[in-house]
Design a protein around this motif. Structure first.
Motif, mmCIF file in Angstrom:
data_model
loop_
_atom_site.group_PDB
_atom_site.id
_atom_site.type_symbol
_atom_site.label_atom_id
_atom_site.label_comp_id
_atom_site.label_asym_id
_atom_site.label_seq_id
_atom_site.Cartn_x
_atom_site.Cartn_y
_atom_site.Cartn_z
ATOM 1 N N ARG A 40 0.834 -1.204 0.000
ATOM 2 C CA ARG A 40 0.000 0.000 0.000
ATOM 3 C C ARG A 40 0.868 1.253 0.000
ATOM 4 N NH1 ARG A 40 -4.623 -1.550 4.529
ATOM 5 N NH2 ARG A 40 -5.985 -2.747 3.134
ATOM 6 N N LEU A 41 1.892 1.258 0.852
ATOM 7 C CA LEU A 41 2.771 2.413 0.954
ATOM 8 C C LEU A 41 3.498 2.662 -0.365
ATOM 9 C CD1 LEU A 41 4.038 4.629 2.691
ATOM 10 C CD2 LEU A 41 5.776 2.965 3.399
ATOM 11 N N GLN A 42 3.982 1.591 -0.969
ATOM 12 C CA GLN A 42 4.713 1.713 -2.231
ATOM 13 C C GLN A 42 3.818 2.299 -3.331
ATOM 14 O OE1 GLN A 42 5.954 -2.032 -3.983
ATOM 15 N NE2 GLN A 42 7.710 -1.085 -4.961
ATOM 16 N N LEU A 43 2.607 1.788 -3.443
ATOM 17 C CA LEU A 43 1.677 2.287 -4.468
ATOM 18 C C LEU A 43 1.231 3.706 -4.174
ATOM 19 C CD1 LEU A 43 -0.493 -0.910 -5.016
ATOM 20 C CD2 LEU A 43 0.927 0.208 -6.730
ATOM 21 N N PHE A 44 0.989 3.983 -2.901
ATOM 22 C CA PHE A 44 0.548 5.308 -2.511
ATOM 23 C C PHE A 44 1.624 6.348 -2.818
ATOM 24 C CE2 PHE A 44 -0.311 8.773 0.443
ATOM 25 C CZ PHE A 44 -1.674 8.967 0.236
ATOM 26 N N LEU A 45 2.876 6.027 -2.503
ATOM 27 C CA LEU A 45 3.974 6.952 -2.781
ATOM 28 C C LEU A 45 4.165 7.144 -4.280
ATOM 29 C CD1 LEU A 45 6.615 5.842 -0.117
ATOM 30 C CD2 LEU A 45 5.179 7.886 -0.094
ATOM 31 N N PHE A 46 3.960 6.071 -5.056
ATOM 32 C CA PHE A 46 4.077 6.172 -6.510
ATOM 33 C C PHE A 46 3.013 7.117 -7.058
ATOM 34 C CE2 PHE A 46 2.748 4.679 -10.748
ATOM 35 C CZ PHE A 46 3.927 4.884 -11.441
ATOM 36 N N ALA A 47 1.747 6.901 -6.638
ATOM 37 C CA ALA A 47 0.649 7.746 -7.115
ATOM 38 C C ALA A 47 0.826 9.192 -6.651
ATOM 39 C CB ALA A 47 -0.687 7.189 -6.627
ATOM 40 N N ASP A 48 1.264 9.366 -5.416
ATOM 41 C CA ASP A 48 1.481 10.714 -4.894
ATOM 42 C C ASP A 48 2.616 11.412 -5.644
ATOM 43 O OD1 ASP A 48 1.055 12.891 -3.027
ATOM 44 O OD2 ASP A 48 2.948 12.287 -2.092
ATOM 45 N N GLY A 49 3.616 10.634 -6.044
ATOM 46 C CA GLY A 49 4.714 11.198 -6.830
ATOM 47 C C GLY A 49 4.225 11.726 -8.174
ATOM 48 N N LEU A 50 3.307 10.992 -8.795
ATOM 49 C CA LEU A 50 2.725 11.444 -10.062
ATOM 50 C C LEU A 50 1.890 12.707 -9.846
ATOM 51 C CD1 LEU A 50 1.496 8.052 -11.604
ATOM 52 C CD2 LEU A 50 3.693 9.199 -11.922
ATOM 53 N N ARG A 113 0.756 -1.921 -11.545
ATOM 54 C CA ARG A 113 0.475 -1.135 -10.344
ATOM 55 C C ARG A 113 -1.019 -0.856 -10.202
ATOM 56 N NH1 ARG A 113 5.327 1.783 -12.194
ATOM 57 N NH2 ARG A 113 7.034 1.491 -10.696
ATOM 58 N N GLU A 114 -1.651 -0.576 -11.327
ATOM 59 C CA GLU A 114 -3.094 -0.318 -11.301
ATOM 60 C C GLU A 114 -3.852 -1.534 -10.768
ATOM 61 O OE1 GLU A 114 -6.777 -0.222 -14.440
ATOM 62 O OE2 GLU A 114 -4.745 0.103 -15.192
ATOM 63 N N GLN A 115 -3.489 -2.724 -11.265
ATOM 64 C CA GLN A 115 -4.152 -3.950 -10.815
ATOM 65 C C GLN A 115 -3.829 -4.250 -9.352
ATOM 66 O OE1 GLN A 115 -6.436 -5.760 -12.505
ATOM 67 N NE2 GLN A 115 -6.265 -4.147 -14.058
ATOM 68 N N MET A 116 -2.590 -4.018 -8.953
ATOM 69 C CA MET A 116 -2.207 -4.251 -7.568
ATOM 70 C C MET A 116 -2.996 -3.355 -6.632
ATOM 71 S SD MET A 116 -0.388 -5.942 -5.413
ATOM 72 C CE MET A 116 0.818 -6.759 -6.471
ATOM 73 N N ALA A 117 -3.219 -2.112 -7.035
ATOM 74 C CA ALA A 117 -3.983 -1.174 -6.201
ATOM 75 C C ALA A 117 -5.390 -1.697 -5.939
ATOM 76 C CB ALA A 117 -4.044 0.199 -6.878
ATOM 77 N N LYS A 118 -5.958 -2.381 -6.905
ATOM 78 C CA LYS A 118 -7.315 -2.914 -6.749
ATOM 79 C C LYS A 118 -7.363 -4.033 -5.711
ATOM 80 C CE LYS A 118 -8.740 -1.747 -11.461
ATOM 81 N NZ LYS A 118 -9.176 -2.262 -12.779
ATOM 82 N N PHE A 119 -6.222 -4.668 -5.451
ATOM 83 C CA PHE A 119 -6.167 -5.764 -4.481
ATOM 84 C C PHE A 119 -5.825 -5.297 -3.071
ATOM 85 C CE2 PHE A 119 -5.602 -8.289 -8.389
ATOM 86 C CZ PHE A 119 -6.510 -9.313 -8.148
ATOM 87 N N VAL A 120 -4.997 -4.265 -2.970
ATOM 88 C CA VAL A 120 -4.469 -3.911 -1.637
ATOM 89 C C VAL A 120 -5.196 -2.758 -0.967
ATOM 90 C CG1 VAL A 120 -2.178 -4.762 -2.268
ATOM 91 C CG2 VAL A 120 -2.687 -2.329 -2.529
ATOM 92 N N PHE A 121 -5.963 -1.965 -1.728
ATOM 93 C CA PHE A 121 -6.696 -0.861 -1.123
ATOM 94 C C PHE A 121 -8.173 -1.206 -0.965
ATOM 95 C CE2 PHE A 121 -3.140 1.646 -2.988
ATOM 96 C CZ PHE A 121 -2.702 2.242 -1.815
ATOM 97 N N SER A 130 -6.264 3.562 -8.167
ATOM 98 C CA SER A 130 -6.150 2.750 -9.390
ATOM 99 C C SER A 130 -6.548 3.560 -10.621
ATOM 100 C CB SER A 130 -7.002 1.484 -9.277
ATOM 101 O OG SER A 130 -8.378 1.793 -9.164
ATOM 102 N N SER A 131 -7.595 4.369 -10.510
ATOM 103 C CA SER A 131 -8.040 5.181 -11.649
ATOM 104 C C SER A 131 -7.010 6.243 -11.998
ATOM 105 C CB SER A 131 -9.382 5.846 -11.342
ATOM 106 O OG SER A 131 -10.404 4.887 -11.200
#
Length: 206
Positions: A40-50, A113-121, A130-131
């Motif tokens: 979750r942290l990894q994906l969140f930081l990635f999305a926040d970076g974008l 990453r998009e698919q992973m977000a659907k599983f972990v959040f 994910s969107s």
């Protein structure tokens, strides 16, 4: 007496086994929780970076109301962080096959990453994160495709002696620009949702 000792021994053995199973389950549970948190942290930081790239240079999401000759600069702004550094240079020679493969690999990484977000959040975070990742990926692709069009326009102008407007008309530039503007508008909306979610989390943490 032997029967009592045997019975006690059996009970102790069973209890030990049960405790062992429980401890194993507890360790696995904690390990899974830690793994889930890290994902979750990894994906969140990635999305926040974008999202931060957009916050730093919001003009990148301005509507393109004419032939967008600064398209390559927009791409550089959209990829100006460590996570996307591997594809920043592909826009300079968009038709190069090797660079194209590098770009496609990064698009696949986005989809993963998009698919992973659907599983972990959980809802509603899952839809927002994910969107946002999906739409950002689509804008990168549309910007890349538009750059190929611009390169083709330049090549055609040299080959046939067309001016910029004539090349744009013959190669249907307005169609590509319309698709690009649609992706820009969609990302604007998703970026607002991301920023609202981040603001809410900041308020909850204070």
């Amino acid at each position: 007496m032997k029967l009592k000792v045997t019975l006690v021994f059996s009970i102790v053995t069973a209890a030990t086994a049960i405790i062992g199973i429980f401890m194993t389950w507890w360790q696995i549970r904690n390990s899974n929780k830690q793994s889930l948190f890290e994902k979750r942290l990894q994906l969140f930081l990635f999305a926040d970076g974008l999202a931060n790239l957009i916050r730093e240079t919001p003009t990148v999401l301005n509507e393109k109301d004419d032939i967008e000759m600064a398209n390559d600069f927009d791409f550089l702004l959209l990829t100006n962080n460590a996570e996307l550094s591997s594809i920043t240079s592909v826009i300079k020679d968009a038709k190069d096959s090797d660079k194209h493969q590098v770009f496609l690999k990064e698009l696949e990484s986005f989809k993963g990453r998009e698919q992973m977000a659907k599983f972990v959040f959980k809802d509603p975070t899952v839809d927002i994160v994910s969107s946002f990742i999906q739409v950002y990926c689509e804008l990168l692709l549309s910007t890349y495709q538009y750059q190929i069009l611009l390169d083709n326009m330049l090549d055609s102008s040299k080959r046939f002696g067309w001016d910029k407007e004539e090349a744009a008309q013959k190669l249907h530039e307005n169609t590509y620009r319309s698709a690009l503007n649609q992706k820009v508008d969609t990302l604007k909306q998703n970026c607002m949702c991301m920023n609202l979610m981040l603001h809410k989390k900041d308020l909850e943490s204070n």
